[in-house]
Design a protein around this motif. Sequence first.
Motif, PDB file in Angstrom:
ATOM      1  N   VAL A 104     -58.213  33.798 -68.267  1.00  0.00           N
ATOM      2  CA  VAL A 104     -58.773  32.932 -67.215  1.00  0.00           C
ATOM      3  C   VAL A 104     -59.820  31.850 -67.964  1.00  0.00           C
ATOM      4  O   VAL A 104     -59.537  30.558 -67.707  1.00  0.00           O
ATOM      5  N   THR A 105     -60.456  32.373 -68.959  1.00  0.00           N
ATOM      6  CA  THR A 105     -61.480  31.485 -69.611  1.00  0.00           C
ATOM      7  C   THR A 105     -60.809  30.679 -70.920  1.00  0.00           C
ATOM      8  O   THR A 105     -61.534  29.686 -71.178  1.00  0.00           O
ATOM      9  N   GLU A 106     -60.103  31.296 -71.366  1.00  0.00           N
ATOM     10  CA  GLU A 106     -59.802  30.708 -72.550  1.00  0.00           C
ATOM     11  C   GLU A 106     -58.753  29.948 -72.849  1.00  0.00           C
ATOM     12  O   GLU A 106     -58.709  28.743 -73.496  1.00  0.00           O
ATOM     13  N   PHE A 107     -57.424  30.263 -72.370  1.00  0.00           N
ATOM     14  CA  PHE A 107     -56.182  29.540 -72.600  1.00  0.00           C
ATOM     15  C   PHE A 107     -55.388  29.037 -71.409  1.00  0.00           C
ATOM     16  O   PHE A 107     -54.548  28.353 -71.266  1.00  0.00           O
ATOM     17  N   MET A 108     -55.702  29.708 -70.232  1.00  0.00           N
ATOM     18  CA  MET A 108     -55.103  29.196 -69.016  1.00  0.00           C
ATOM     19  C   MET A 108     -55.395  27.575 -68.573  1.00  0.00           C
ATOM     20  O   MET A 108     -54.466  27.135 -68.145  1.00  0.00           O
ATOM     21  N   PRO A 109     -56.629  27.401 -68.802  1.00  0.00           N
ATOM     22  CA  PRO A 109     -56.872  26.061 -68.499  1.00  0.00           C
ATOM     23  C   PRO A 109     -55.922  25.059 -69.044  1.00  0.00           C
ATOM     24  O   PRO A 109     -55.345  24.100 -68.106  1.00  0.00           O
ATOM     25  N   ALA A 110     -55.728  25.081 -70.175  1.00  0.00           N
ATOM     26  CA  ALA A 110     -54.686  24.275 -70.979  1.00  0.00           C
ATOM     27  C   ALA A 110     -53.287  24.175 -70.889  1.00  0.00           C
ATOM     28  O   ALA A 110     -52.665  23.497 -70.544  1.00  0.00           O
ATOM     29  N   ALA A 111     -52.853  25.599 -70.290  1.00  0.00           N
ATOM     30  CA  ALA A 111     -51.628  25.982 -69.966  1.00  0.00           C
ATOM     31  C   ALA A 111     -51.309  25.293 -68.438  1.00  0.00           C
ATOM     32  O   ALA A 111     -50.312  24.623 -68.176  1.00  0.00           O
ATOM     33  N   LEU A 112     -52.258  25.340 -67.613  1.00  0.00           N
ATOM     34  CA  LEU A 112     -52.125  24.963 -66.224  1.00  0.00           C
ATOM     35  C   LEU A 112     -52.253  23.322 -66.295  1.00  0.00           C
ATOM     36  O   LEU A 112     -51.637  22.823 -65.400  1.00  0.00           O
ATOM     37  N   ALA A 113     -53.099  22.935 -67.242  1.00  0.00           N
ATOM     38  CA  ALA A 113     -53.162  21.571 -67.134  1.00  0.00           C
ATOM     39  C   ALA A 113     -51.911  20.673 -67.411  1.00  0.00           C
ATOM     40  O   ALA A 113     -51.206  19.685 -67.007  1.00  0.00           O
ATOM     41  N   THR A 114     -51.224  21.337 -68.708  1.00  0.00           N
ATOM     42  CA  THR A 114     -49.749  20.719 -68.880  1.00  0.00           C
ATOM     43  C   THR A 114     -48.774  21.079 -67.899  1.00  0.00           C
ATOM     44  O   THR A 114     -47.983  20.018 -67.586  1.00  0.00           O
ATOM     45  N   PHE A 115     -48.862  22.239 -67.324  1.00  0.00           N
ATOM     46  CA  PHE A 115     -47.830  22.694 -66.283  1.00  0.00           C
ATOM     47  C   PHE A 115     -47.938  21.699 -65.013  1.00  0.00           C
ATOM     48  O   PHE A 115     -46.854  21.136 -64.412  1.00  0.00           O
ATOM     49  N   LEU A 116     -49.411  21.673 -64.486  1.00  0.00           N
ATOM     50  CA  LEU A 116     -49.401  20.804 -63.304  1.00  0.00           C
ATOM     51  C   LEU A 116     -49.140  19.263 -63.468  1.00  0.00           C
ATOM     52  O   LEU A 116     -48.980  18.703 -62.463  1.00  0.00           O
ATOM     53  N   ARG A 117     -49.139  18.849 -64.447  1.00  0.00           N
ATOM     54  CA  ARG A 117     -49.014  17.503 -64.744  1.00  0.00           C
ATOM     55  C   ARG A 117     -47.430  17.164 -64.478  1.00  0.00           C
ATOM     56  O   ARG A 117     -47.139  16.135 -63.899  1.00  0.00           O
ATOM     57  N   SER A 118     -46.571  18.173 -64.923  1.00  0.00           N
ATOM     58  CA  SER A 118     -45.397  18.029 -64.592  1.00  0.00           C
ATOM     59  C   SER A 118     -44.674  18.431 -63.368  1.00  0.00           C
ATOM     60  O   SER A 118     -43.552  18.395 -63.032  1.00  0.00           O
ATOM     61  N   HIS A 119     -45.400  19.155 -62.734  1.00  0.00           N
ATOM     62  CA  HIS A 119     -45.168  19.854 -61.355  1.00  0.00           C
ATOM     63  C   HIS A 119     -46.161  19.681 -60.323  1.00  0.00           C
ATOM     64  O   HIS A 119     -46.858  20.407 -59.723  1.00  0.00           O
ATOM     65  N   PRO A 120     -46.219  18.389 -59.806  1.00  0.00           N
ATOM     66  CA  PRO A 120     -47.500  17.808 -58.807  1.00  0.00           C
ATOM     67  C   PRO A 120     -47.103  18.665 -57.586  1.00  0.00           C
ATOM     68  O   PRO A 120     -48.079  18.424 -56.821  1.00  0.00           O
TER      69      PRO A 120
END
Length: 297
Positions: A104-120
Motif C-alpha cells: 500500500v505504501t511502497e509500490f502500489m502508488p506507482a503501479a496504479l498510476a501507470t495502470f489508471l492512465r491507460s484504463h480511465p
Amino acid sequence: MLFDLNDLRLFIYVAELKSLTRSAERMHLSLAATSSRIKGLEARFGMRLLYREAKGVKLTPAGETLLHHALTMMQQFSLLKSDMQQYSDEIKGHIRIFANTTAVTEFMPAALATFLRSHPNVNVSLEERLNYDIVRGIQDGAADIGIVAGTVQAQGLEMINFSTDQLTLATSADHPLANQKTVMFSDTLQYEHIGLHEGSTLQHFLDRIVEESGQKLNLRIQVRSFEAMCRMIESEIGIGILPKSAAERYQKSMRIELVALGDPWAVRERSIIYQKDTIVPKYMHDLMDCICGLPSY
C-alpha cells in the motif's frame, strides 16, 4: 426467485457493518424496510440468519453460509458488468484490492498510476489488510486481487511471485548496533523499538515472531508510516524493522544506519493472489502486469 441482488447487497452490508441502522443508511432505506427485507430472507429460507444483540447483529451459521454465497454472486455480477464494458462506454470496471502495508505504501502508488492512465474507465479500491484477511477476502470473493508477503496458506487460489521483500534494521547513527554488519532480530529486543500501528501487516508479523520465540518486544511508540518511524529512529527514540527499499529512501535525507537482519524470515517473497477457475477481465490482467513489471523494491 428467493431474493434479488438488492437483498444480497443489503445482507452483505449488515454482515460487514453489524448494524441494521447503518446498513439502512448505506442502502438509502428506512430501518423498517431494512428489517422487513432481512425478515423476508429468513422467511424464504425458513431459518434465522441473524442474532439480534444489544450492540448490533451477529450472523448465525446459516447466515455465514449465505454471506459466502452472496459475496460470490456479487463478484460474478461485477464480472458480468466488466465483460460488457466493451459494448458501452457508460459501464465502468472496478477492481478491489486487499494488500499488505508495504504494498500500500511502497509500490502500489506507482503501479496504479501507470495502470489508471491507460484504463480511465476502471476504478480501484485499495485496502490495507493482514495476510490472513487478504487470503480469506480472495477466497470469499470480497476482493479481486490480494498482495501478500511471506509464506501464506492459499489453497484454491492462483499465486504469482513477482518480487522479494527484504526487511532490515534501522538505527540512529550513534546506536550501539549501528556498526554491525548483520544482527539477529532476537538481539534487538533488548532495545526499545519504534513500530507501526496495530493494523499493520508488518507489525502483526513481527508481533507473531516475538510471541513464538517467547520473548517480548518493547514498543516505545507506534506510528502510521515508515517515514514517521525513520524520523523517530533518527531522533534516537528507538530502533525499527522496515522494508529495505523504504529504509534506503529515507536514509538519503536522515541520519540513520541500516543493519542487515540474519533471520531467514527477513527475506520474503511478494505474491499476487486471485481466485482460480474464475473469469478474469482483461483490465485485471493488465493491472497484474503493471505490478509484476515494477522495478524491484
